[in-house]
Design a protein around this motif. Sequence first.
Motif, PDB file in Angstrom:
ATOM      1  N   ARG A  51      11.217  -1.719  -5.049  1.00  0.00           N
ATOM      2  CA  ARG A  51      10.043  -2.317  -4.406  1.00  0.00           C
ATOM      3  C   ARG A  51      10.347  -2.882  -3.018  1.00  0.00           C
ATOM      4  O   ARG A  51       9.721  -3.843  -2.577  1.00  0.00           O
ATOM      5  N   GLU A 104      -0.074 -11.272  -0.920  1.00  0.00           N
ATOM      6  CA  GLU A 104       1.239 -10.716  -1.205  1.00  0.00           C
ATOM      7  C   GLU A 104       2.130 -11.677  -2.001  1.00  0.00           C
ATOM      8  O   GLU A 104       3.298 -11.353  -2.246  1.00  0.00           O
ATOM      9  N   GLN A 105       1.581 -12.814  -2.421  1.00  0.00           N
ATOM     10  CA  GLN A 105       2.408 -13.799  -3.113  1.00  0.00           C
ATOM     11  C   GLN A 105       2.949 -13.242  -4.436  1.00  0.00           C
ATOM     12  O   GLN A 105       2.198 -12.739  -5.264  1.00  0.00           O
ATOM     13  N   TYR A 106       4.239 -13.346  -4.612  1.00  0.00           N
ATOM     14  CA  TYR A 106       4.885 -12.865  -5.827  1.00  0.00           C
ATOM     15  C   TYR A 106       4.894 -13.956  -6.900  1.00  0.00           C
ATOM     16  O   TYR A 106       4.540 -15.121  -6.652  1.00  0.00           O
ATOM     17  N   GLU A 107       5.314 -13.576  -8.113  1.00  0.00           N
ATOM     18  CA  GLU A 107       5.406 -14.493  -9.248  1.00  0.00           C
ATOM     19  C   GLU A 107       6.792 -14.403  -9.863  1.00  0.00           C
ATOM     20  O   GLU A 107       7.632 -13.591  -9.437  1.00  0.00           O
ATOM     21  N   ASP A 131       7.953 -11.001 -10.853  1.00  0.00           N
ATOM     22  CA  ASP A 131       8.537 -10.170  -9.797  1.00  0.00           C
ATOM     23  C   ASP A 131      10.009 -10.518  -9.585  1.00  0.00           C
ATOM     24  O   ASP A 131      10.838  -9.621  -9.372  1.00  0.00           O
ATOM     25  N   ASP A 133      13.342  -8.200 -10.046  1.00  0.00           N
ATOM     26  CA  ASP A 133      14.465  -8.128  -9.102  1.00  0.00           C
ATOM     27  C   ASP A 133      15.794  -8.225  -9.835  1.00  0.00           C
ATOM     28  O   ASP A 133      16.743  -7.484  -9.546  1.00  0.00           O
ATOM     29  N   GLY A 181       5.459 -19.112  -6.021  1.00  0.00           N
ATOM     30  CA  GLY A 181       5.673 -18.164  -7.105  1.00  0.00           C
ATOM     31  C   GLY A 181       5.766 -18.839  -8.459  1.00  0.00           C
ATOM     32  O   GLY A 181       5.247 -18.331  -9.463  1.00  0.00           O
TER      33      GLY A 181
END
Length: 298
Positions: free
Chosen positions: A10, A86-89, A92, A96, A216
């Motif tokens: 990603r 575009e805020q990730y949590e 996500d 990674d 996040g």
Amino acid sequence: MSAQSAAVGRGITLAYERSGAGGTPLVLIAGLGQQLHEWPEPLCALLVGRGYEVIRFDNRDVGGSTHAGFPPPRPIQLLRGRWHSEQYELDDLAADTVGLLDALELDSAHLVGMSMGAMIAQTVAARYPARVRSLTSIMSTTGAARIGRPAWSTWRLMMSRPARTRDDHIDAAVRMYRHIGSHGYPFEETAVRARAALAWDRDPHPAPGVGRQLAGIMKSGDRTRQLRAVTAPTLVLHGDRDRMVAPTGGAATAAAIPNARLHTLPGMGHDLPTGVHSSLADLLHDHLSAPVRSTDAP
């Protein structure tokens, strides 16, 4: 050791270090705004000496890992739960971590996380059970309302104006850790200053990334139901002097994860002082080397 980097999917690249080649893989996941060196070298050496290959890495948005390009939320946006598109949590950040396991060709590993890093480790264990040999959650919580919350005095420090210079950053770290650190142990100002200096040198002006990571966490909400899906043998460690994540967070985590064990470390706050390294290494080794219980997943 020297930092390396791995593409984890990603468009994210993570900086990592590993030591103890050939040992049992043990992944250490750092907390909010922390870089991989926040896991103290002496503790890592103790774990390597017990037969583990220790893998530390920078989560996205800190250190040498990929930083997001969108602006962090302002305090009022955090309070209102208004997130950038575009805020990730935490999901996500968990992906990674699994991507790093893939890049290192590790089918599974023991996961140990502290603070936000433990939230990530919990999420990996819940969503990717086959990749997790055991879970250790240190000074963390479930995201449930009114559980494991920072003291108001800690919130005030967190909302302070971001440091503009290296010296300001170091001084701010000393103020923060003097407040949230382990009051049952001597304050190690020299070590705090050294870690803060290294953090600035690796990633100047870190405040935007910290803000996105905090968003996040908050966007992920209450994860109690998710944690009920964890099947990995789980140890929950928490200090009784924690002003960043109240001890109620550790108790709630242990209650949410089936068959989890809760161990309280007297005098420990929201850091890993030298005085706890030996006992912490022993606790981890005992947990990681214990046979799988019949109620656990194979």
